[in-house]
Design a protein around this motif. Structure first.
Motif, PDB file in Angstrom:
ATOM      1  N   VAL A  92       0.728  -1.258   0.124  1.00 21.70           N
ATOM      2  CA  VAL A  92       0.108   0.194   0.147  1.00 21.70           C
ATOM      3  C   VAL A  92       0.730   0.990  -0.067  1.00 21.70           C
ATOM      4  O   VAL A  92       2.019   1.142   0.568  1.00 21.70           O
ATOM      5  CB  VAL A  92      -1.133   0.014   1.335  1.00 21.70           C
ATOM      6  N   ALA A  93       0.410   2.097  -0.777  1.00 26.80           N
ATOM      7  CA  ALA A  93       1.081   3.458  -0.625  1.00 26.80           C
ATOM      8  C   ALA A  93       0.507   4.752  -0.445  1.00 26.80           C
ATOM      9  O   ALA A  93       1.115   5.870  -0.261  1.00 26.80           O
ATOM     10  CB  ALA A  93       1.729   3.813  -2.104  1.00 26.80           C
ATOM     11  N   ASN A  94      -0.799   4.714  -0.068  1.00 25.01           N
ATOM     12  CA  ASN A  94      -1.544   5.678   0.415  1.00 25.01           C
ATOM     13  C   ASN A  94      -2.661   5.256   1.217  1.00 25.01           C
ATOM     14  O   ASN A  94      -3.048   4.141   1.323  1.00 25.01           O
ATOM     15  CB  ASN A  94      -2.102   6.657  -0.649  1.00 25.01           C
ATOM     16  N   ALA A  95      -3.552   6.383   1.671  1.00 26.73           N
ATOM     17  CA  ALA A  95      -4.673   5.794   2.425  1.00 26.73           C
ATOM     18  C   ALA A  95      -5.582   5.161   1.858  1.00 26.73           C
ATOM     19  O   ALA A  95      -6.321   4.168   2.178  1.00 26.73           O
ATOM     20  CB  ALA A  95      -5.109   7.013   3.310  1.00 26.73           C
ATOM     21  N   HIS A  96      -6.022   5.450   0.710  1.00 25.42           N
ATOM     22  CA  HIS A  96      -6.999   4.782  -0.339  1.00 25.42           C
ATOM     23  C   HIS A  96      -6.536   3.274  -0.698  1.00 25.42           C
ATOM     24  O   HIS A  96      -7.560   2.654  -0.628  1.00 25.42           O
ATOM     25  CB  HIS A  96      -6.819   5.609  -1.573  1.00 25.42           C
ATOM     26  N   HIS A  97      -5.278   3.176  -0.714  1.00 22.74           N
ATOM     27  CA  HIS A  97      -4.918   1.645  -0.765  1.00 22.74           C
ATOM     28  C   HIS A  97      -5.096   0.981   0.478  1.00 22.74           C
ATOM     29  O   HIS A  97      -5.843  -0.245   0.210  1.00 22.74           O
ATOM     30  CB  HIS A  97      -3.380   1.711  -1.124  1.00 22.74           C
ATOM     31  N   VAL A  98      -4.927   1.519   1.552  1.00 19.27           N
ATOM     32  CA  VAL A  98      -5.319   0.703   2.702  1.00 19.27           C
ATOM     33  C   VAL A  98      -6.712   0.427   2.952  1.00 19.27           C
ATOM     34  O   VAL A  98      -6.881  -0.658   3.272  1.00 19.27           O
ATOM     35  CB  VAL A  98      -4.744   1.622   3.927  1.00 19.27           C
ATOM     36  N   PHE A 120       5.426  12.117   4.723  1.00 20.08           N
ATOM     37  CA  PHE A 120       3.930  12.431   4.554  1.00 20.08           C
ATOM     38  C   PHE A 120       3.026  11.250   4.469  1.00 20.08           C
ATOM     39  O   PHE A 120       2.177  11.033   4.522  1.00 20.08           O
ATOM     40  CB  PHE A 120       3.995  13.569   3.785  1.00 20.08           C
ATOM     41  N   ALA A 121       3.703  10.162   3.299  1.00 20.90           N
ATOM     42  CA  ALA A 121       3.008   9.214   2.692  1.00 20.90           C
ATOM     43  C   ALA A 121       2.825   8.053   4.053  1.00 20.90           C
ATOM     44  O   ALA A 121       1.852   7.614   4.228  1.00 20.90           O
ATOM     45  CB  ALA A 121       3.756   8.389   1.672  1.00 20.90           C
ATOM     46  N   VAL A 122       3.919   7.913   4.667  1.00 17.29           N
ATOM     47  CA  VAL A 122       3.981   6.979   6.018  1.00 17.29           C
ATOM     48  C   VAL A 122       2.743   7.437   6.821  1.00 17.29           C
ATOM     49  O   VAL A 122       2.030   6.568   7.388  1.00 17.29           O
ATOM     50  CB  VAL A 122       5.365   6.998   6.538  1.00 17.29           C
ATOM     51  N   GLN A 123       3.030   8.979   7.242  1.00 17.97           N
ATOM     52  CA  GLN A 123       2.046   9.297   8.217  1.00 17.97           C
ATOM     53  C   GLN A 123       0.471   9.105   7.823  1.00 17.97           C
ATOM     54  O   GLN A 123      -0.225   8.887   8.621  1.00 17.97           O
ATOM     55  CB  GLN A 123       2.276  10.808   8.455  1.00 17.97           C
ATOM     56  N   GLU A 124       0.382   9.223   6.500  1.00 17.73           N
ATOM     57  CA  GLU A 124      -0.987   9.109   5.857  1.00 17.73           C
ATOM     58  C   GLU A 124      -1.252   7.568   6.096  1.00 17.73           C
ATOM     59  O   GLU A 124      -2.682   7.381   6.577  1.00 17.73           O
ATOM     60  CB  GLU A 124      -1.145   9.349   4.574  1.00 17.73           C
ATOM     61  N   ASP A 127      -2.103   6.850   9.751  1.00 19.28           N
ATOM     62  CA  ASP A 127      -3.355   7.373  10.445  1.00 19.28           C
ATOM     63  C   ASP A 127      -4.332   6.355   9.821  1.00 19.28           C
ATOM     64  O   ASP A 127      -5.387   6.099  10.441  1.00 19.28           O
ATOM     65  CB  ASP A 127      -3.529   8.718   9.963  1.00 19.28           C
ATOM     66  N   SER A 128      -4.467   6.056   8.514  1.00 23.36           N
ATOM     67  CA  SER A 128      -5.680   5.242   8.018  1.00 23.36           C
ATOM     68  C   SER A 128      -5.679   3.822   8.763  1.00 23.36           C
ATOM     69  O   SER A 128      -6.653   3.031   8.631  1.00 23.36           O
ATOM     70  CB  SER A 128      -5.308   5.033   6.446  1.00 23.36           C
ATOM     71  N   LEU A 129      -4.637   3.389   9.347  1.00 21.34           N
ATOM     72  CA  LEU A 129      -4.673   2.070   9.724  1.00 21.34           C
ATOM     73  C   LEU A 129      -4.923   2.007  11.374  1.00 21.34           C
ATOM     74  O   LEU A 129      -4.661   0.950  12.240  1.00 21.34           O
ATOM     75  CB  LEU A 129      -2.783   1.500   9.849  1.00 21.34           C
ATOM     76  N   LYS A 130      -5.006   3.081  11.937  1.00 19.29           N
ATOM     77  CA  LYS A 130      -5.655   3.159  13.567  1.00 19.29           C
ATOM     78  C   LYS A 130      -6.662   2.278  13.682  1.00 19.29           C
ATOM     79  O   LYS A 130      -7.551   2.256  13.004  1.00 19.29           O
ATOM     80  CB  LYS A 130      -5.931   4.486  13.892  1.00 19.29           C
ATOM     81  N   GLY A 131      -6.534   1.381  14.745  1.00 17.94           N
ATOM     82  CA  GLY A 131      -7.442   0.361  15.226  1.00 17.94           C
ATOM     83  C   GLY A 131      -7.243  -0.921  14.358  1.00 17.94           C
ATOM     84  O   GLY A 131      -8.193  -1.829  14.735  1.00 17.94           O
ATOM     85  N   VAL A 132      -6.276  -1.150  13.361  1.00 13.90           N
ATOM     86  CA  VAL A 132      -6.359  -2.306  12.992  1.00 13.90           C
ATOM     87  C   VAL A 132      -5.133  -3.122  13.480  1.00 13.90           C
ATOM     88  O   VAL A 132      -3.950  -2.429  13.675  1.00 13.90           O
ATOM     89  CB  VAL A 132      -5.821  -1.974  11.275  1.00 13.90           C
ATOM     90  N   ASP A 133      -5.527  -4.386  13.531  1.00  9.09           N
ATOM     91  CA  ASP A 133      -4.805  -5.203  14.112  1.00  9.09           C
ATOM     92  C   ASP A 133      -4.228  -6.127  13.242  1.00  9.09           C
ATOM     93  O   ASP A 133      -4.407  -7.534  13.335  1.00  9.09           O
ATOM     94  CB  ASP A 133      -5.362  -5.825  15.381  1.00  9.09           C
ATOM     95  N   ILE A 134      -3.270  -6.082  12.214  1.00 10.89           N
ATOM     96  CA  ILE A 134      -2.727  -6.790  11.286  1.00 10.89           C
ATOM     97  C   ILE A 134      -1.153  -6.557  11.293  1.00 10.89           C
ATOM     98  O   ILE A 134      -0.915  -5.362  11.473  1.00 10.89           O
ATOM     99  CB  ILE A 134      -3.442  -6.887   9.833  1.00 10.89           C
TER     100      ILE A 134
END
Length: 363
Positions: A92-98, A120-124, A127-134
């Motif tokens: 994944v490379a951005n929040a949409h991918h995630v 910036f990409a890593v932070q995005e 943030d989109s992975l908050k609460g994800v447990d994988i």
């Protein structure tokens, strides 16, 4: 500075059936067709591979290259997860991918080298992975910047992602080399020192760039105690739409794994432990001798620096430095030592000497 990252080992992820080293992740560089992906996965599954990797979105250096099938490939992965019982993963490379990948039940994600190089990409992504447990794996940045690599882990950790792992895929070099990417093994070794429990995976495909080197790089990773390998495998590598030269068939992968020698981190019995302790004590004694010699050498360097300052003499003395280097390299040859090692050590000592004399000159 971020507090120490408390990261579980991959055996604590509770995701995989087989917890022993090495954990193998394999699959094509890119998902190209449903048939290609399923056939590759079936062969890998028959050879005992538990985790399938496949690129859905492919960041390419130049336009008009195959950049992945995109979202339509995610149901193909999901079908393999359902039909074959394999774990599935993609980059994944951005929040949409995630967000899109998670909708299709990815068991694992990884962040590519180009993305790791962009905070910036890593932070995005974090943030989109908050609460994800994988598990989330992070490839090293394109250039050998360990602080950038560590920063990516810190960003993810601060967003609550603790099932983290590193993928060592080598570093770009302007000069042409044997490999596609320079391994620079000292960098993942230092990463492991700085983040204690971080699972470390090697990507021999991207380091090598050529399938004939995958075996030796995989073995090197095992010799260094890496936790697993992520290798690109394709049912018909020569016809692959991306990175054809570095992909291998599932049968070739099985041959590589069959011949891998797996090293243990610690001795397997008390006698071996005792032998190791005795040898390490000798190493410690020699290290102390080296430190004492360096300390005494630097004291003399300071005296030389003061003399040069008082007599208005330049710091750099090329003839003297040439004599030192010639002498130590000759000694290296006599003692069957690596000339490259000795040259690197003495160049570092010489630079430290110049730096100290510069300080004295300008006090």
């Amino acid at each position: 500075m971020t507090k120490a990252l408390e990261i579980p080992s991959y055996s604590e992820w509770n995701l995989f059936t087989r917890q022993t080293r090495p954990l193998m992740i394999a699959g094509p560089c890119s998902a190209e067709t449903e048939e290609q992906l399923f056939k590759t996965a079936s062969l890998l599954k028959n050879n005992g591979i538990e985790v399938l990797r496949a690129g859905i979105w492919k960041p390419r250096t130049r336009p008009n290259c195959f950049e992945g099938v995109g979202v339509k490939g995610l149901p193909w992965l999901q079908n393999i997860q359902r039909e074959l019982g394999m774990k599935i993963s993609t980059e994944v490379a951005n929040a949409h991918h995630v967000e899109t990948a998670l909708k299709y039940g990815m068991d694992m994600l990884w962040i590519g080298a180009r993305s790791t190089a962009n905070p910036f990409a890593v932070q995005e992504i974090a943030d989109s992975l908050k609460g994800v447990d994988i598990p989330v794996l992070v490839k090293n940045p394109v250039n050998p910047d360990i602080e950038l690599w560590i920063g990516a882990f810190e960003r993810l950790y601060l967003c609550g992602i603790t099932k983290l792992g590193a993928i060592h895929r080598g570093f770009s070099s302007y000069n042409s080399t044997r490999y596609r990417n320079m391994p620079q093994w000292q960098i993942p070794i230092e990463l492991k020192r700085r983040i204690k429990n971080l699972p470390l995976f090697c990507d021999p495909s991207h380091i090598s760039g050529h399938r004939e080197y995958i075996q030796e790089i995989s073995q090197k990773a095992m010799d260094l105690g890496f936790d697993g390998l992520i290798i690109e495998s394709h049912v018909n590598p020569d016809c692959a739409l991306s990175d054809a030269s570095q992909q291998i068939t599932p049968d070739q992968l099985n041959q590589i794994l069959t011949h891998l020698v797996i090293r243990e981190e610690h001795p397997n019995n008390s006698n071996n432990t005792l032998i190791m302790e005795e040898l390490r004590e000798k190493i410690d004694t020699l290290d102390n001798t080296i430190m004492e010699a360096l300390t005494n050498r630097m004291k003399i360097i300071e005296e030389i620096g003061m003399y040069k300052k008082q007599n208005n003499i330049t710091i750099l003395q090329p003839d003297r430095w040439e004599k030192i280097l010639t002498r130590v390299l000759e000694e290296a040859r006599k003692n069957n030592l690596s000339e490259e090692l000795v040259e690197r050590v003495f160049k570092a000592i010489h630079q430290a000497s110049i730096d100290r004399q510069t300080d004295i000159m300008n006090e």
